[in-house]
Design a protein around this motif. Sequence first.
Motif, PDB file in Angstrom:
ATOM      1  N   ARG A 260      49.185  36.683  32.329  1.00  0.00           N
ATOM      2  CA  ARG A 260      49.458  35.719  33.389  1.00  0.00           C
ATOM      3  C   ARG A 260      50.876  35.876  33.914  1.00  0.00           C
ATOM      4  NH1 ARG A 260      46.596  31.288  34.680  1.00  0.00           N
ATOM      5  NH2 ARG A 260      47.897  31.545  36.524  1.00  0.00           N
ATOM      6  N   ASN A 261      51.006  36.358  35.149  1.00  0.00           N
ATOM      7  CA  ASN A 261      52.239  36.306  35.941  1.00  0.00           C
ATOM      8  C   ASN A 261      53.388  37.192  35.465  1.00  0.00           C
ATOM      9  OD1 ASN A 261      51.092  34.327  37.669  1.00  0.00           O
ATOM     10  ND2 ASN A 261      51.566  32.752  36.140  1.00  0.00           N
ATOM     11  N   TRP A 262      53.304  37.779  34.278  1.00  0.00           N
ATOM     12  CA  TRP A 262      54.405  38.625  33.807  1.00  0.00           C
ATOM     13  C   TRP A 262      53.857  39.811  33.045  1.00  0.00           C
ATOM     14  CZ3 TRP A 262      55.660  40.353  28.958  1.00  0.00           C
ATOM     15  CH2 TRP A 262      56.882  41.040  28.839  1.00  0.00           C
ATOM     16  N   ALA A 263      54.513  40.961  33.236  1.00  0.00           N
ATOM     17  CA  ALA A 263      54.187  42.152  32.452  1.00  0.00           C
ATOM     18  C   ALA A 263      55.400  43.073  32.468  1.00  0.00           C
ATOM     19  CB  ALA A 263      52.973  42.880  33.028  1.00  0.00           C
ATOM     20  N   PRO A 264      55.666  43.774  31.364  1.00  0.00           N
ATOM     21  CA  PRO A 264      56.766  44.750  31.342  1.00  0.00           C
ATOM     22  C   PRO A 264      56.314  46.036  32.040  1.00  0.00           C
ATOM     23  CG  PRO A 264      55.673  44.723  29.215  1.00  0.00           C
ATOM     24  CD  PRO A 264      54.998  43.666  30.051  1.00  0.00           C
ATOM     25  N   GLN A 265      56.343  46.013  33.358  1.00  0.00           N
ATOM     26  CA  GLN A 265      55.703  47.071  34.142  1.00  0.00           C
ATOM     27  C   GLN A 265      56.213  48.466  33.787  1.00  0.00           C
ATOM     28  OE1 GLN A 265      54.381  46.310  38.168  1.00  0.00           O
ATOM     29  NE2 GLN A 265      55.607  48.017  38.927  1.00  0.00           N
ATOM     30  N   LEU A 266      57.518  48.624  33.679  1.00  0.00           N
ATOM     31  CA  LEU A 266      58.056  49.949  33.368  1.00  0.00           C
ATOM     32  C   LEU A 266      57.635  50.422  31.978  1.00  0.00           C
ATOM     33  CD1 LEU A 266      61.643  49.838  34.893  1.00  0.00           C
ATOM     34  CD2 LEU A 266      59.872  51.520  35.401  1.00  0.00           C
ATOM     35  N   ARG A 267      57.596  49.513  31.014  1.00  0.00           N
ATOM     36  CA  ARG A 267      57.170  49.897  29.667  1.00  0.00           C
ATOM     37  C   ARG A 267      55.713  50.350  29.675  1.00  0.00           C
ATOM     38  NH1 ARG A 267      59.882  48.192  25.224  1.00  0.00           N
ATOM     39  NH2 ARG A 267      58.694  49.898  24.290  1.00  0.00           N
ATOM     40  N   ILE A 268      54.884  49.654  30.445  1.00  0.00           N
ATOM     41  CA  ILE A 268      53.463  50.011  30.513  1.00  0.00           C
ATOM     42  C   ILE A 268      53.282  51.353  31.216  1.00  0.00           C
ATOM     43  CG2 ILE A 268      51.232  49.352  31.494  1.00  0.00           C
ATOM     44  CD1 ILE A 268      52.109  46.405  31.108  1.00  0.00           C
ATOM     45  N   LEU A 269      53.934  51.522  32.368  1.00  0.00           N
ATOM     46  CA  LEU A 269      53.769  52.764  33.126  1.00  0.00           C
ATOM     47  C   LEU A 269      54.319  53.976  32.382  1.00  0.00           C
ATOM     48  CD1 LEU A 269      54.650  51.570  36.752  1.00  0.00           C
ATOM     49  CD2 LEU A 269      52.390  52.187  35.872  1.00  0.00           C
ATOM     50  N   SER A 270      55.328  53.777  31.560  1.00  0.00           N
ATOM     51  CA  SER A 270      55.926  54.904  30.844  1.00  0.00           C
ATOM     52  C   SER A 270      55.196  55.231  29.545  1.00  0.00           C
ATOM     53  CB  SER A 270      57.400  54.614  30.537  1.00  0.00           C
ATOM     54  OG  SER A 270      57.536  53.479  29.695  1.00  0.00           O
ATOM     55  N   HIS A 271      54.220  54.417  29.162  1.00  0.00           N
ATOM     56  CA  HIS A 271      53.492  54.669  27.915  1.00  0.00           C
ATOM     57  C   HIS A 271      52.496  55.814  28.123  1.00  0.00           C
ATOM     58  CE1 HIS A 271      51.031  54.034  24.341  1.00  0.00           C
ATOM     59  NE2 HIS A 271      51.993  53.246  23.875  1.00  0.00           N
ATOM     60  N   PRO A 272      52.379  56.734  27.165  1.00  0.00           N
ATOM     61  CA  PRO A 272      51.473  57.889  27.341  1.00  0.00           C
ATOM     62  C   PRO A 272      50.001  57.521  27.472  1.00  0.00           C
ATOM     63  CG  PRO A 272      52.391  57.811  25.106  1.00  0.00           C
ATOM     64  CD  PRO A 272      53.163  56.833  25.917  1.00  0.00           C
ATOM     65  N   SER A 273      49.610  56.314  27.088  1.00  0.00           N
ATOM     66  CA  SER A 273      48.207  55.914  27.225  1.00  0.00           C
ATOM     67  C   SER A 273      47.851  55.483  28.643  1.00  0.00           C
ATOM     68  CB  SER A 273      47.878  54.768  26.256  1.00  0.00           C
ATOM     69  OG  SER A 273      47.916  55.215  24.925  1.00  0.00           O
ATOM     70  N   THR A 274      48.850  55.177  29.468  1.00  0.00           N
ATOM     71  CA  THR A 274      48.585  54.714  30.832  1.00  0.00           C
ATOM     72  C   THR A 274      48.247  55.900  31.725  1.00  0.00           C
ATOM     73  OG1 THR A 274      50.103  52.856  30.530  1.00  0.00           O
ATOM     74  CG2 THR A 274      49.501  53.426  32.792  1.00  0.00           C
ATOM     75  N   GLY A 275      47.091  55.809  32.403  1.00  0.00           N
ATOM     76  CA  GLY A 275      46.639  56.927  33.224  1.00  0.00           C
ATOM     77  C   GLY A 275      46.454  56.615  34.683  1.00  0.00           C
ATOM     78  N   LEU A 276      46.560  55.322  35.074  1.00  0.00           N
ATOM     79  CA  LEU A 276      46.311  54.947  36.467  1.00  0.00           C
ATOM     80  C   LEU A 276      46.937  53.590  36.748  1.00  0.00           C
ATOM     81  CD1 LEU A 276      44.851  55.353  39.216  1.00  0.00           C
ATOM     82  CD2 LEU A 276      42.821  54.321  38.185  1.00  0.00           C
ATOM     83  N   PHE A 277      47.451  53.427  37.965  1.00  0.00           N
ATOM     84  CA  PHE A 277      48.085  52.182  38.382  1.00  0.00           C
ATOM     85  C   PHE A 277      47.378  51.678  39.634  1.00  0.00           C
ATOM     86  CE2 PHE A 277      52.415  50.254  39.899  1.00  0.00           C
ATOM     87  CZ  PHE A 277      51.948  48.982  39.610  1.00  0.00           C
ATOM     88  N   LEU A 278      46.644  50.558  39.510  1.00  0.00           N
ATOM     89  CA  LEU A 278      46.041  49.886  40.665  1.00  0.00           C
ATOM     90  C   LEU A 278      47.094  48.941  41.223  1.00  0.00           C
ATOM     91  CD1 LEU A 278      43.917  48.895  42.619  1.00  0.00           C
ATOM     92  CD2 LEU A 278      42.787  47.685  40.742  1.00  0.00           C
ATOM     93  N   THR A 279      47.588  49.234  42.431  1.00  0.00           N
ATOM     94  CA  THR A 279      48.784  48.574  42.938  1.00  0.00           C
ATOM     95  C   THR A 279      48.661  48.210  44.407  1.00  0.00           C
ATOM     96  OG1 THR A 279      51.159  48.930  43.410  1.00  0.00           O
ATOM     97  CG2 THR A 279      49.771  50.877  43.331  1.00  0.00           C
ATOM     98  N   HIS A 280      49.488  47.237  44.826  1.00  0.00           N
ATOM     99  CA  HIS A 280      49.575  46.841  46.232  1.00  0.00           C
ATOM    100  C   HIS A 280      50.458  47.795  47.028  1.00  0.00           C
ATOM    101  CE1 HIS A 280      53.247  45.543  44.429  1.00  0.00           C
ATOM    102  NE2 HIS A 280      53.707  44.951  45.505  1.00  0.00           N
ATOM    103  N   CYS A 281      51.122  48.715  46.355  1.00  0.00           N
ATOM    104  CA  CYS A 281      51.973  49.735  46.984  1.00  0.00           C
ATOM    105  C   CYS A 281      53.284  49.177  47.529  1.00  0.00           C
ATOM    106  CB  CYS A 281      51.233  50.498  48.083  1.00  0.00           C
ATOM    107  SG  CYS A 281      49.848  51.480  47.467  1.00  0.00           S
ATOM    108  N   GLY A 282      53.827  48.149  46.870  1.00  0.00           N
ATOM    109  CA  GLY A 282      55.214  47.800  47.139  1.00  0.00           C
ATOM    110  C   GLY A 282      56.096  48.976  46.748  1.00  0.00           C
ATOM    111  N   TRP A 283      57.265  49.100  47.375  1.00  0.00           N
ATOM    112  CA  TRP A 283      58.046  50.318  47.173  1.00  0.00           C
ATOM    113  C   TRP A 283      58.538  50.477  45.739  1.00  0.00           C
ATOM    114  CZ3 TRP A 283      57.865  54.844  48.576  1.00  0.00           C
ATOM    115  CH2 TRP A 283      58.920  55.749  48.421  1.00  0.00           C
ATOM    116  N   ASN A 284      58.964  49.402  45.087  1.00  0.00           N
ATOM    117  CA  ASN A 284      59.393  49.528  43.695  1.00  0.00           C
ATOM    118  C   ASN A 284      58.265  50.064  42.824  1.00  0.00           C
ATOM    119  OD1 ASN A 284      62.025  48.716  44.047  1.00  0.00           O
ATOM    120  ND2 ASN A 284      61.646  46.583  43.526  1.00  0.00           N
TER     121      ASN A 284
END
Length: 417
Positions: A300-324
């Motif tokens: 709910r409302n918070w996630a450590p986005q960089l930690r998740i994206l940098s983890h080797p298990s993460t293979g795809l990001f469903l995103t709104h395409c904000g620049w950050n």
Amino acid sequence: MVLASRLVDSGARVSFLYPAHHESRLCDARSRPHSPEIRFVALHARDFDSAPNDFSRDFFLMPSLAQEFEQLVSSLQPPPSCLISDEVCGTLAKSARLLGIPRYILVPESASAFAATLLAPSLARDSKLPLQVARNETVDIPFIGMTVVAREYLSPYLDTFPWRADYFLEGAIEAQASDGILVNTYRELEPSILSGMVRDTCLNPHRAPVFAVGPLIPEPSSTVGSHHQEEEAEIMEFLDAQAPSSVVFVSFGTLIQRNEKDAREILSGLEQSGHPFIWKFSGDGDYVPTGAGKSGLILRNWAPQLRILSHPSTGLFLTHCGWNSCLESSSLGVPILGFPAFMDQPINCKLLVELRKAGVKLATLESFQIAEAIKEVMESEEIRRNAQKLKLAADRAPKSLDFFVDKLRENSALHYL
């Protein structure tokens, strides 16, 4: 803050100026470890009590803040080497000129999106500003082959608030007249537009130098405060239990709230895909998706986005395409599944999906399309290879900041504002 820290690493002293009424927005940044060479200075607007309490407040207060800025800078010894401000602070540009300080602008969006902003002065010369809400005039974004509806992307220039259009137009004109443009991107991500911004006389009539200083993102380990440690531990435990490049991470940013219908479709699509997932959910009502079971985490409302994206298990990001989000995914080698909504998001999505071929764009949020798109990206060696190319390019990119530092190295004491 990332730019400030990197400038300090180059040997500079940095004064970070901000309006005092935005103190609460800096809490997270100031709580992180940073060099003592970064000095935080609050600017107090004298007429704050008489300012409107709505979105126009910052515009109203800018002349007063500029006066305090001028007084502060006049007292600094040694004088600052330059001012770095965002692209809409035209009033501060005039103050910098008055004080004889070079002024550089920092562009927090993509170079491709910023190109549309730089078109505003030419639209004004052709008597096309302010834009009319009722008309569907289009603007061609040069060098990326994209046409956007002007009133959707250039919303600050709408005739709804003519004074705001004038303010942003002044910012665009001052951006073109600046001593240089620092863009939070890297050359391999946007090669055509970065080259075009230097030579195109419509975008850059005064030939201001353009520096690609991105990706300006913090280290993943520095993004989590102590108040989220338990949540982060649960997320990392979930990721550690998954296969490499198998997890779908879902986040639509902080502004977009998903309704119940969309939320149910997204959850169904994620489950149909057969891949584990982490979904940072922000809704517009009381509904909260449940029932993910062991296959997923719903936050709910918070996630450590960089930690998740940098983890080797993460293979795809469903995103709104904000620049950050686009910068973070590309610099970490994670393909995207883009579902852009407004402003610069369609441009950013086109950049990563069509030009860099590091993802797929979703047409709708129907569950079967989500499931099929996830499978398409997860099974595409080409998309993964292209995403990894962007990561390798981003790993080399921080050196681009050196070109900007070298330009000011002639000053014995580098001091940035």
